[in-house]
Design a protein around this motif. Structure first.
Motif, PDB file in Angstrom:
ATOM      1  N   GLY A   1     100.296  66.005  34.059  1.00 54.77           N
ATOM      2  CA  GLY A   1     101.610  65.577  33.605  1.00 54.77           C
ATOM      3  C   GLY A   1     101.790  65.770  32.107  1.00 54.77           C
ATOM      4  O   GLY A   1     100.833  66.040  31.377  1.00 54.77           O
ATOM      5  N   ASN A   2     103.029  65.613  31.656  1.00 59.16           N
ATOM      6  CA  ASN A   2     103.363  65.816  30.242  1.00 59.16           C
ATOM      7  C   ASN A   2     102.644  64.850  29.314  1.00 59.16           C
ATOM      8  O   ASN A   2     102.461  65.153  28.139  1.00 59.16           O
ATOM      9  N   HIS A   3     102.281  63.694  29.818  1.00 60.19           N
ATOM     10  CA  HIS A   3     101.692  62.658  28.969  1.00 60.19           C
ATOM     11  C   HIS A   3     100.210  62.400  29.261  1.00 60.19           C
ATOM     12  O   HIS A   3      99.664  61.384  28.848  1.00 60.19           O
ATOM     13  N   ALA A   4      99.559  63.331  29.957  1.00 58.27           N
ATOM     14  CA  ALA A   4      98.159  63.138  30.352  1.00 58.27           C
ATOM     15  C   ALA A   4      97.262  62.860  29.139  1.00 58.27           C
ATOM     16  O   ALA A   4      96.423  61.953  29.180  1.00 58.27           O
ATOM     17  N   GLU A   5      97.443  63.597  28.058  1.00 59.20           N
ATOM     18  CA  GLU A   5      96.594  63.404  26.880  1.00 59.20           C
ATOM     19  C   GLU A   5      96.794  62.007  26.286  1.00 59.20           C
ATOM     20  O   GLU A   5      95.834  61.333  25.916  1.00 59.20           O
TER      21      GLU A   5
END
Length: 188
Positions: free
Chosen positions: A17-21
């Motif tokens: 997903g876009n916010h995995a980090e």
């Protein structure tokens, strides 16, 4: 933890997903700052509502991460162990009246963390669901409203505390009860 719950509600996980980090970094921070002896997940009391309030969101975050990792067949022992300690701490700190910190909002968060942990396969012990329901009942103000504590608690928080009480009632299968119907009407 609360911000990460919002990111995860949009479909993000520590793995995708876009916010995995961001979610991974928050998870690493939470695992680093969680107390290995007590299970408390709190670096500081950022809200002024006390460490159990902060802990409740940390535990909710861990239940979501663990559930997603298990679903993706990438179970991590560090997450599971931190979650087990956090859940044990929740079970040990429930007050005789069924609440946590005599606060309905914190009680709703703790109840939800326990429920999610149980669903994810983490053993939930020494918790009295009956006492939680009695506490919710004791916080009823009438006309479908709830206070944060019995006899009203803090004023001006009726919507917040009513939503917290209703969340517990719905989750315990009591959405058809008269009190839940009145609370729903009050909020709507």
């Amino acid at each position: 933890s609360l911000a990460c719950l919002a990111l995860m509600a949009g479909g993000g996980t520590p793995e995708r997903g876009n916010h995995a980090e961001r979610i991974r970094k928050a998870l690493a921070y939470l695992l680093k700052t969680a107390n290995r002896r007590s299970g408390m997940i709190v670096a500081n009391d950022g809200t002024g509502l006390g460490p159990l309030y902060e802990h409740s969101f940390g535990a909710l975050f861990l239940t979501q991460v663990y559930g997603m990792l298990a679903a993706e067949s990438r179970e991590r022992d560090d997450v599971r162990e931190a979650l087990k300690r956090a859940i044990a701490m929740i079970s040990q700190t429930q007050e005789e009246n069924g609440s946590w910190q005599s606060n309905l909002a914190i009680t709703a968060n703790m109840w939800l963390a326990l429920r999610n942990a149980n669903t994810a396969g983490v053993n939930v012990e020494a918790i009295s669901l009956e006492r939680i329901v009695k506490y919710v009942d004791a916080c009823a103000l009438g006309e479908g409203r709830y206070g944060l504590a019995p006899r009203g608690g803090e004023s001006g928080h009726d919507t917040y505390s009513t939503a917290a009480g209703l969340r517990i009632l719905y989750g315990m299968g009591k959405k058809e009860s008269d009190v839940a119907k009145k609370a729903t009407e009050y909020l709507m």
